[in-house]
Design an enzyme around this catalytic site. Structure first.
Site, PDB file in Angstrom:
ATOM      1  N   CYS A  42       0.807  -1.222   0.000  1.00 41.61           N
ATOM      2  CA  CYS A  42       0.000   0.000   0.000  1.00 41.61           C
ATOM      3  C   CYS A  42       0.843   1.278   0.000  1.00 41.61           C
ATOM      4  O   CYS A  42       1.979   1.266   0.473  1.00 41.61           O
ATOM      5  CB  CYS A  42      -0.876   0.040   1.241  1.00 41.61           C
ATOM      6  SG  CYS A  42      -1.798  -1.454   1.542  1.00 41.61           S
TER       7      CYS A  42
ATOM      8  N   ARG B  34       4.645   0.315  -6.039  1.00 41.75           N
ATOM      9  CA  ARG B  34       4.602  -0.538  -4.859  1.00 41.75           C
ATOM     10  C   ARG B  34       3.577  -1.663  -5.005  1.00 41.75           C
ATOM     11  O   ARG B  34       3.611  -2.626  -4.243  1.00 41.75           O
ATOM     12  CB  ARG B  34       4.266   0.299  -3.625  1.00 41.75           C
ATOM     13  CG  ARG B  34       5.331   1.303  -3.286  1.00 41.75           C
ATOM     14  CD  ARG B  34       4.839   2.297  -2.270  1.00 41.75           C
ATOM     15  NE  ARG B  34       4.643   1.709  -0.963  1.00 41.75           N
ATOM     16  CZ  ARG B  34       5.581   1.647  -0.027  1.00 41.75           C
ATOM     17  NH1 ARG B  34       6.762   2.113  -0.262  1.00 41.75           N
ATOM     18  NH2 ARG B  34       5.323   1.118   1.149  1.00 41.75           N
TER      19      ARG B  34
ATOM     20  N   TRP C 288      -3.238  -2.505  -1.319  1.00 42.09           N
ATOM     21  CA  TRP C 288      -2.891  -3.853  -1.794  1.00 42.09           C
ATOM     22  C   TRP C 288      -3.599  -4.791  -0.830  1.00 42.09           C
ATOM     23  O   TRP C 288      -3.235  -4.880   0.352  1.00 42.09           O
ATOM     24  CB  TRP C 288      -1.379  -4.041  -1.740  1.00 42.09           C
ATOM     25  CG  TRP C 288      -0.866  -5.291  -2.387  1.00 42.09           C
ATOM     26  CD1 TRP C 288      -0.600  -5.478  -3.707  1.00 42.09           C
ATOM     27  CD2 TRP C 288      -0.525  -6.508  -1.745  1.00 42.09           C
ATOM     28  NE1 TRP C 288      -0.114  -6.743  -3.915  1.00 42.09           N
ATOM     29  CE2 TRP C 288      -0.058  -7.403  -2.724  1.00 42.09           C
ATOM     30  CE3 TRP C 288      -0.574  -6.948  -0.418  1.00 42.09           C
ATOM     31  CZ2 TRP C 288       0.359  -8.695  -2.433  1.00 42.09           C
ATOM     32  CZ3 TRP C 288      -0.157  -8.240  -0.133  1.00 42.09           C
ATOM     33  CH2 TRP C 288       0.305  -9.097  -1.137  1.00 42.09           C
TER      34      TRP C 288
ATOM     35  N   ASN D  90      -1.216   1.580   6.216  1.00 43.79           N
ATOM     36  CA  ASN D  90      -0.378   0.519   5.635  1.00 43.79           C
ATOM     37  C   ASN D  90       0.002  -0.417   6.764  1.00 43.79           C
ATOM     38  O   ASN D  90       0.304   0.042   7.861  1.00 43.79           O
ATOM     39  CB  ASN D  90       0.928   1.080   5.068  1.00 43.79           C
ATOM     40  CG  ASN D  90       0.717   1.831   3.773  1.00 43.79           C
ATOM     41  OD1 ASN D  90      -0.396   1.926   3.288  1.00 43.79           O
ATOM     42  ND2 ASN D  90       1.798   2.373   3.242  1.00 43.79           N
ATOM     43  N   GLY D  91       0.060  -1.725   6.468  1.00 46.25           N
ATOM     44  CA  GLY D  91       0.450  -2.684   7.507  1.00 46.25           C
ATOM     45  C   GLY D  91      -0.711  -3.605   7.835  1.00 46.25           C
ATOM     46  O   GLY D  91      -1.707  -3.667   7.093  1.00 46.25           O
TER      47      GLY D  91
ATOM     48  N   GLU E 254      17.303 -17.206  -9.914  1.00 46.69           N
ATOM     49  CA  GLU E 254      16.935 -15.827 -10.223  1.00 46.69           C
ATOM     50  C   GLU E 254      16.281 -15.730 -11.606  1.00 46.69           C
ATOM     51  O   GLU E 254      15.283 -15.027 -11.786  1.00 46.69           O
ATOM     52  CB  GLU E 254      18.171 -14.920 -10.125  1.00 46.69           C
ATOM     53  CG  GLU E 254      17.927 -13.465 -10.454  1.00 46.69           C
ATOM     54  CD  GLU E 254      16.869 -12.778  -9.592  1.00 46.69           C
ATOM     55  OE1 GLU E 254      16.425 -13.351  -8.588  1.00 46.69           O
ATOM     56  OE2 GLU E 254      16.461 -11.668  -9.970  1.00 46.69           O
TER      57      GLU E 254
ATOM     58  N   LYS F 291      12.508 -14.302 -12.145  1.00 51.49           N
ATOM     59  CA  LYS F 291      12.300 -13.120 -12.994  1.00 51.49           C
ATOM     60  C   LYS F 291      11.238 -13.427 -14.036  1.00 51.49           C
ATOM     61  O   LYS F 291      10.322 -12.652 -14.256  1.00 51.49           O
ATOM     62  CB  LYS F 291      13.628 -12.749 -13.660  1.00 51.49           C
ATOM     63  CG  LYS F 291      13.854 -11.336 -13.976  1.00 51.49           C
ATOM     64  CD  LYS F 291      14.310 -10.466 -12.827  1.00 51.49           C
ATOM     65  CE  LYS F 291      13.624 -10.729 -11.540  1.00 51.49           C
ATOM     66  NZ  LYS F 291      14.065 -10.074 -10.375  1.00 51.49           N
TER      67      LYS F 291
ATOM     68  N   GLU G  72       7.580 -14.108 -12.406  1.00 54.06           N
ATOM     69  CA  GLU G  72       6.889 -12.999 -11.736  1.00 54.06           C
ATOM     70  C   GLU G  72       6.338 -11.969 -12.719  1.00 54.06           C
ATOM     71  O   GLU G  72       5.327 -11.343 -12.447  1.00 54.06           O
ATOM     72  CB  GLU G  72       7.747 -12.336 -10.655  1.00 54.06           C
ATOM     73  CG  GLU G  72       8.910 -11.526 -11.126  1.00 54.06           C
ATOM     74  CD  GLU G  72       9.665 -10.836  -9.981  1.00 54.06           C
ATOM     75  OE1 GLU G  72       9.046 -10.415  -9.002  1.00 54.06           O
ATOM     76  OE2 GLU G  72      10.906 -10.716 -10.096  1.00 54.06           O
TER      77      GLU G  72
ATOM     78  N   HIS H 216      15.830 -36.985 -10.119  1.00 57.05           N
ATOM     79  CA  HIS H 216      15.120 -37.379  -8.897  1.00 57.05           C
ATOM     80  C   HIS H 216      13.670 -36.916  -8.919  1.00 57.05           C
ATOM     81  O   HIS H 216      13.049 -36.790  -7.856  1.00 57.05           O
ATOM     82  CB  HIS H 216      15.881 -36.842  -7.673  1.00 57.05           C
ATOM     83  CG  HIS H 216      17.278 -37.358  -7.613  1.00 57.05           C
ATOM     84  ND1 HIS H 216      17.574 -38.648  -7.234  1.00 57.05           N
ATOM     85  CD2 HIS H 216      18.450 -36.787  -7.964  1.00 57.05           C
ATOM     86  CE1 HIS H 216      18.879 -38.832  -7.315  1.00 57.05           C
ATOM     87  NE2 HIS H 216      19.438 -37.721  -7.768  1.00 57.05           N
TER      88      HIS H 216
ATOM     89  N   LYS I 151       6.122  -4.011  -4.587  1.00 60.47           N
ATOM     90  CA  LYS I 151       7.556  -3.772  -4.605  1.00 60.47           C
ATOM     91  C   LYS I 151       8.165  -3.989  -3.233  1.00 60.47           C
ATOM     92  O   LYS I 151       9.227  -4.573  -3.094  1.00 60.47           O
ATOM     93  CB  LYS I 151       7.815  -2.333  -5.076  1.00 60.47           C
ATOM     94  CG  LYS I 151       9.284  -1.939  -5.119  1.00 60.47           C
ATOM     95  CD  LYS I 151      10.035  -2.758  -6.148  1.00 60.47           C
ATOM     96  CE  LYS I 151      11.494  -2.398  -6.270  1.00 60.47           C
ATOM     97  NZ  LYS I 151      12.238  -3.458  -6.998  1.00 60.47           N
TER      98      LYS I 151
HETATM   99  O1  M6R Z   1      13.126  -5.199  -0.823  1.00 63.85           O
HETATM  100  P1  M6R Z   1      13.664  -6.592  -0.706  1.00 63.85           P
HETATM  101  O2  M6R Z   1      14.971  -6.775  -1.412  1.00 63.85           O
HETATM  102  O3  M6R Z   1      13.753  -7.046   0.738  1.00 63.85           O
HETATM  103  O4  M6R Z   1      12.603  -7.513  -1.408  1.00 63.85           O
HETATM  104  C1  M6R Z   1      12.737  -8.902  -1.417  1.00 63.85           C
HETATM  105  C2  M6R Z   1      11.801  -9.533  -2.406  1.00 63.85           C
HETATM  106  O5  M6R Z   1      10.474  -9.179  -2.117  1.00 63.85           O
HETATM  107  C3  M6R Z   1      12.123  -9.129  -3.861  1.00 63.85           C
HETATM  108  O6  M6R Z   1      13.416  -9.458  -4.207  1.00 63.85           O
HETATM  109  C4  M6R Z   1      11.130  -9.820  -4.815  1.00 63.85           C
HETATM  110  O7  M6R Z   1      11.352 -11.193  -4.825  1.00 63.85           O
HETATM  111  C5  M6R Z   1      11.225  -9.220  -6.213  1.00 63.85           C
HETATM  112  N1  M6R Z   1       9.914  -9.116  -6.778  1.00 63.85           N
HETATM  113  C6  M6R Z   1      12.024 -10.031  -7.151  1.00 63.85           C
HETATM  114  O8  M6R Z   1      12.113  -9.443  -8.403  1.00 63.85           O
END
Ligand code: M6R
Length: 609
Positions: A2, A27, A75, A101-102, A482, A486, A489, A505, A604
Site C-alpha cells: 500500500c 509498490r 494492496w 499501511n500494515g 533468479e 524473474k 513474476e 530425482h 515492490k
Molecule cells: O526489498 P527486498 O529486497 O527485501 O525484497 C525482497 C523480495 O520481495 C524481492 O526481491 C522480490 O522477490 C522481487 N519481486 C524479485 O524481483
C-alpha cells in the site's frame, strides 16, 4: 505494498495526493482512495483498479476541493479489492478518517469489542478498526486518542489521520511500516516513500517506530508515545528526480536493466582504493573479521538468491561456512546464533517485514553481529542493523528487481574478498587479480546489453510457452533461481529452477517435446557434468537454450540456441549470466502484453508478513 500520501497547506490537496500516489504505483495496489476536508466536511472518493480510474472519477481531484487530505493505494490483505474495502476509512459520524499501511494483527478481537459497544463495520478490513477505535477514545484531543489506539493495536501500521474538528492539522504515526514527512514551500506532506515527495522537497524526516507527527501548513511537530515533543534531523535526498522517472524508456524495468553498468560501478568504485578493497562503513578490524565462525545470509525473493551465490563465493574464497535462509523461515526456526556468528540481511527496500523480523531475532542474541546490505538509505533495516553496507543502485521502481540484485552481488563479492584477505586465505596479488576482474564487470554488462535484440527475437518465440525450466550447478544453480523467478513474476509462465544433478530425482518427468530448458554453464569445472544433464533433457524432447562463457563453442552441438557471456572469474559469472535472463524475461512478458512494472498480485516492498 500500500501507498500513503497526505498533504496540508495552501494548495488544493487532491491533485497533490493523486500525483504522489502515482509515484507510489510501483509498490503494487488494487484500489485507491482520497479523503479531503472541504471546509465543512471530510469527503471521500474511492475506486477499485488503477489510479487513473480514481483520477477520472474525481476529475483529476477537482471534485474534492480543499487544502488538507489523505490518499491511499491499497494492496488487499483483509477483504477483496473493492470500493468498500479501499481506504480511507471513516468512523461512524465521518468526523475521523484514516489511511493505513500494515496489518492490525488483533483486529478481530478489537472488532468484536467495538461491536459490543455499538460500532458497525462496513468493510472487511483491519483498518476500519483503527477508525472506530480512534472514535471510541476521542474526547477532543487527537494526540490522546492516537496514543490510546497505539496502546491497543498489535501488528504494523503507518497511519495518516484527519480529524474534522481539527481542520488545520493532519496526524501521522508508524510502527514497522515506513513513513516519511517533508515540509515544502506551500505546506507539509507525508508519504510512505520518497518518490511521492521529491517534487516538493528533498529534505525528509524518517519517522521511527511509535513516533507521532502533527502536521500543519507551516509547522511539523514530532512526539513520542508519551506525547513529549522530540527533535528530529532531516535527511537530504540526493537522487536526481529523473532517477524515479522512466526517462524515455517504455518501462522502468527496461530502464533499470540498462542502468546496471552504472549501478555496479557506483557500488564498486568507492570501495576500491589504490587497488585494495576498503569497506569503511563495515567498521570491523581484520581481527574481528578473522573471528567470524559462521555467516547466515537471510533475505527474501531475489535478495535471497544473491545469498545463494554468496554462499559459494564466501565459502570458496574466505573459507567461512555460510547458511542461506529465507527470512520467513529463519525468524521462526530458532536458529543457532552464538558468539562469532554474523547475520547478513539483504534487502533492496530495507523494509521487507520478514527480513526486518529476522534482523530483530538475530539481534536478540549476544555476540551476533548483524550486517544489512540495503539499497534504500534510512530504511528500517539500515537503521537497525549493527553495520550497513549500502548498494548504490539508486531508486528501483519496477517490482521485478534487476539493478538492486546486481549491486547486492557486488556487495557480496567485495565482502568475500576483504574477509578472505583478513583471514589470510587470499594473498595481495590474488585479491588484486579478483579486483581487476570486478572492475571489468560494468563494461562486460554493457556488451551484453548491446546484444539484446538477439535475445528479444528468441524471447518472441516463447511468448506462448506453458512452462520453462532453468538448470545449473554450483553458482549456475543460483543464477537459475533468479532467472526462473524473474520470468515467472512478470510473464506468469510457470517456471522452476533445479540444481541440474537433481533432475533425475523427479523433475525430468515434466520434460516433454518442445519444453524450453535454459541451461547455465558458466562454471568450467562443472561443464562436462552439465553437458550430460543437457543430453538427458534433450533426449526427452527439450529445446535447450544454453548460457555459457565465450569460447565454449562445442556447446553448439549439444544445445539448440546459445548465448555467450564474456569471460570473468568463475565466482562473478552470475553478474553477467543474469543479464540475458532478465532481458529474456522482459521481452517474453512484453510479448504477452503483461504489465511488467506492476505484475499482478505483487508489491515492490512487502511490508506485511
Ligand atoms: O526489498 P527486498 O529486497 O527485501 O525484497 C525482497 C523480495 O520481495 C524481492 O526481491 C522480490 O522477490 C522481487 N519481486 C524479485 O524481483
Amino acid at each position: 505494498m500500500c501507498g500513503i500520501v497526505g498533504y496540508i497547506g495552501n494548495e488544493q490537496a487532491a491533485p497533490i495526493l493523486l500525483d504522489g500516489l502515482e509515484k507510489l504505483e510501483y509498490r503494487g495496489y488494487d484500489s485507491a482512495g482520497l479523503a479531503v476536508y472541504d471546509g465543512t466536511d471530510i469527503r471521500v472518493m474511492k475506486a477499485t483498479g488503477r489510479l487513473k480510474v480514481l483520477s477520472e472519477l474525481s476529475h483529476g481531484g477537482a471534485m474534492l476541493p480543499g487544502c488538507a487530505g489523505i490518499g491511499h493505494t491499497r494492496w488487499a490483505t483483509h477483504g477483496m479489492p473493492s470500493d468498500t474495502n479501499a481506504h480511507p476509512h471513516f468512523n461512524k459520524d465521518e468526523s475521523i478518517v484514516v489511511v493505513h499501511n500494515g496489518i492490525i494483527e488483533n483486529y478481530l478481537k478489537l472488532k468484536k469489542l467495538l461491536e459490543t459497544r455499538g460500532y458497525q463495520f462496513v468493510s472487511q478490513t483491519d483498518t476500519e478498526v483503527v477508525a472506530h477505535l480512534l472514535d471510541y477514545y476521542y474526547q477532543g484531543d487527537p494526540m490522546e486518542a492516537i496514543v490510546k489506539v497505539m496502546q491497543r493495536v498489535e501488528g504494523s501500521y503507518a497511519l495518516g489521520i484527519l480529524f474534522k474538528d481539527h481542520p488545520e492539522e493532519m496526524y501521522a504515526v508508524r510502527k514497522d511500516s515506513p513513513l516519511i514527512v517533508g515540509k515544502c514551500a506551500h505546506g507539509s506532506i507525508i508519504a510512505s516513500d520518497v518518490p511521492a515527495v521529491l517534487k516538493y522537497t528533498r529534505d525528509v524526516f524518517f519517522i521511527q517506530n511509535e513516533e507521532i507527527v502533527r502536521l500543519e501548513k507551516e509547522n511539523i511537530a514530532f512526539f513520542n508515545i508519551d506525547k513529549e515533543e522530540i527533535q528530529k534531523e532531516s535527511t537530504r535526498i540526493e537522487w536526481d528526480v529523473n532517477a524515479a522517472e522512466k526517462g524515455g524508456y517504455e518501462h522502468f524495468m527496461l530502464k533499470e536493466i540498462n542502468e546496471q553498468p552504472k549501478a555496479v560501478r557506483d557500488t564498486l568504485n568507492p570501495r576500491i582504493k589504490d587497488g585494495r578493497i576498503v569497506i569503511e562503513e563495515l567498521g570491523m578490524t581484520p581481527e574481528e573479521v578473522a573471528a567470524i565462525r559462521k555467516i547466515y545470509v537471510v533475505a527474501c525473493g531475489s535478495a535471497y538468491h544473491t545469498g545463494v551465490t554468496a554462499k559459494y563465493v564466501f565459502e570458496g574464497l574466505a573459507r567461512i561456512p555460510v547458511e542461506v535462509d529465507l527470512a520467513s523461515e529463519f525468524r521462526y526456526r530458532n536458529p543457532i546464533l552464538d558468539e562469532g556468528t554474523m547475520v547478513i540481511i539483504v534487502s533492496q527496500s530495507g523494509e521487507t517485514a520478514d527480513s526486518l523480523a529476522a534482523l530483530r531475532e538475530a539481534k536478540k542474541h549476544p555476540g551476533v553481529r548483524v550486517l544489512g546490505i540495503v539499497n534504500v538509505v534510512g530504511s528500517s533495516i539500515a537503521r537497525e542493523a549493527d553495520h550497513v553496507m549500502y548498494t548504490w543502485a539508486g531508486p528501483e521502481i519496477a517490482v521485478a528487481t534487476t539493478k538492486a540484485y546486481s549491486t547486492q552481488l557486488i556487495a557480496f563479492y567485495l565482502l568475500a574478498i576483504r574477509f578472505a584477505q583478513d583471514r589470510g586465505k587470499l594473498s595481495e596479488a590474488e585479491a588484486g587479480n579478483l579486483i581487476k576482474e570486478l572492475q571489468r564487470l560494468p563494461e562486460q554488462i554493457e556488451m551484453l546489453l548491446a546484444n539484446k535484440e538477439r535475445i528479444q527475437r528468441f524471447a518472441n518465440r516463447y511468448v506462448a510457452a506453458r512452462e520453462i525450466f532453468f538448470i545449473g550447478r554450483g553458482i549456475d544453480y543460483a543464477i537459475s533461481l533468479e532467472g526462473s523467478l524473474k520470468l515467472k513474476e512478470i510473464s506468469y509462465i510457470h517456471s522452476e529452477a533445479y540444481a541440474a544433478g537433481e533432475l533425475k530425482h523427479g523433475t525430468i518427468s515434466l520434460i516433454e517435446e518442445g519444453t524450453l530448458v535454459t541451461a547455465l554453464l558458466t562454471q568450467e569445472d562443472l561443464y562436462k557434468k552439465m553437458i550430460s544433464n543437457i543430453v538427458e533433457v534433450q533426449t526427452r524432447g527439450a529445446f535447450v537454450l544454453a548460457v555459457t562463457n565465450v569460447g565454449n563453442t562445442e556447446i553448439e552441438k549439444a544445445s539448440d540456441y546459445v548465448i555467450y557471456i564474456p569471460k570473468t572469474n568463475p565466482y562473478f559469472t552470475n553478474s553477467l549470466a543474469v543479464i540475458p535472463l532478465q532481458i529474456f524475461s522482459y521481452y517474453v512478458a512484453i510479448g504477452k502484453g503483461c504489465d511488467v512494472d506492476k505484475p499482478r498480485n505483487l508489491a515492490k516492498s512487502v511490508t506485511v508478513e
